[in-house]
Scaffold this active site. Structure first.
Site, mmCIF file in Angstrom:
data_model
loop_
_atom_site.group_PDB
_atom_site.id
_atom_site.type_symbol
_atom_site.label_atom_id
_atom_site.label_comp_id
_atom_site.label_asym_id
_atom_site.label_seq_id
_atom_site.Cartn_x
_atom_site.Cartn_y
_atom_site.Cartn_z
ATOM 1 N N CYS A 1 0.822 -1.213 0.000
ATOM 2 C CA CYS A 1 0.000 0.000 0.000
ATOM 3 C C CYS A 1 0.859 1.267 0.000
ATOM 4 O O CYS A 1 1.497 1.569 -0.997
ATOM 5 C CB CYS A 1 -1.003 -0.065 1.148
ATOM 6 S SG CYS A 1 -2.435 0.949 0.827
ATOM 7 N N HIS B 1 -3.444 -4.949 1.585
ATOM 8 C CA HIS B 1 -2.958 -5.473 2.869
ATOM 9 C C HIS B 1 -3.361 -6.943 2.987
ATOM 10 O O HIS B 1 -4.525 -7.225 3.223
ATOM 11 C CB HIS B 1 -3.590 -4.703 4.028
ATOM 12 C CG HIS B 1 -3.174 -3.270 4.094
ATOM 13 N ND1 HIS B 1 -2.085 -2.859 4.816
ATOM 14 C CD2 HIS B 1 -3.687 -2.166 3.523
ATOM 15 C CE1 HIS B 1 -1.946 -1.552 4.697
ATOM 16 N NE2 HIS B 1 -2.904 -1.100 3.910
ATOM 17 N N GLU C 1 -2.224 -8.751 5.404
ATOM 18 C CA GLU C 1 -2.142 -9.052 6.840
ATOM 19 C C GLU C 1 -3.480 -8.822 7.543
ATOM 20 O O GLU C 1 -3.725 -9.395 8.591
ATOM 21 C CB GLU C 1 -1.030 -8.231 7.513
ATOM 22 C CG GLU C 1 -1.314 -6.755 7.731
ATOM 23 C CD GLU C 1 -1.070 -5.890 6.500
ATOM 24 O OE1 GLU C 1 -0.880 -6.447 5.404
ATOM 25 O OE2 GLU C 1 -1.111 -4.654 6.636
HETATM 26 N N1 GLN Z 1 -3.454 6.416 0.850
HETATM 27 C C1 GLN Z 1 -2.256 6.111 1.579
HETATM 28 C C2 GLN Z 1 -1.062 6.850 0.988
HETATM 29 O O1 GLN Z 1 -1.179 7.590 0.085
HETATM 30 C C3 GLN Z 1 -1.978 4.622 1.595
HETATM 31 C C4 GLN Z 1 -2.969 3.902 2.469
HETATM 32 C C5 GLN Z 1 -2.484 2.602 3.038
HETATM 33 O O2 GLN Z 1 -1.274 2.359 3.155
HETATM 34 N N2 GLN Z 1 -3.402 1.770 3.455
HETATM 35 O O3 GLN Z 1 0.038 6.677 1.425
#
Ligand code: GLN
Length: 186
Positions: free
Chosen positions: A61, A156, A158
């Site tokens: 992410c 994710h 996890e």
């Molecule tokens: N939107 C977040 C970002 O720009 C990422 C979100 C996440 O890691 N769940 O870093």
């Protein structure tokens, strides 16, 4: 997740801690804040150097955003570490309330769909020549990539407790450690 897999895991906040690990996971969170903190604590240079040297790195992410060479919808002045020749768009699936869980096909990692949670997740909009697509949504959008020893996923695993991407990454680190050791003079 790593400890569940029997792997020794430690937090990396300083350069000395970075020097001590064989591989690095950049977790979810907020990439613009990670970027600011990495620069504030002068970890950005050492991180870039380790990534360039071939250390296995796995970003989930916000971690994927940190590893993208090009970030779309970044905040003003936001930088990334790079490592993956991809364009990644932040918050591609909407706000926190639009979070969802879905099965993601990742044939190089697992035979059955991965249990994936998307939380303000990014999407990969361009994939460079040297980049392998690891995971896609059913509509074809790219949510997992690998270039050399750098792996990034939008989601994710996890949250639902699916350890298979982490296992895949741990194998990468083990191979890297084995090949670096065999490269040392006897
Ligand atoms: N939107 C977040 C970002 O720009 C990422 C979100 C996440 O890691 N769940 O870093």
């Amino acid at each position: 997740m790593l400890r569940e897999l029997g792997v020794e895991a430690t937090l990396v906040r300083r350069e000395s801690e970075l020097s001590a690990v064989d591989g690095l996971i950049i977790p979810g969170g907020e990439s613009s804040v990670m970027d600011k903190l990495a620069r504030m604590f002068a970890l950005d240079g050492p991180l870039r150097a380790r990534i360039r040297s071939g250390m296995p790195v796995f970003g989930t992410c916000a971690g994927l955003i940190m590893l993208a060479n090009n970030v779309l919808d970044a905040i003003d002045g936001q930088e990334s570490l790079g490592g993956l020749d991809v364009d990644v768009r932040r918050n591609a699936f909407g706000a926190q309330v639009d979070s969802f869980e879905v099965g993601v096909m990742a044939p190089a990692i697992a035979e059955t769909p991965l249990a994936a949670a998307f939380i303000r997740a990014p999407v990969v909009e361009r994939v460079g020549d040297g980049v392998e697509v690891l995971a896609r949504l059913n509509d074809g959008r790219v949510v997992g990539v690998r270039q050399g020893n750098v792996v990034g996923i939008s989601f994710h695993p996890e949250v639902a407790g699916d350890t298979r991407v982490h296992e895949y990454f741990v194998r990468l680190v083990a191979d890297f450690v084995a090949s670096s050791k065999s490269a040392l003079p006897a």
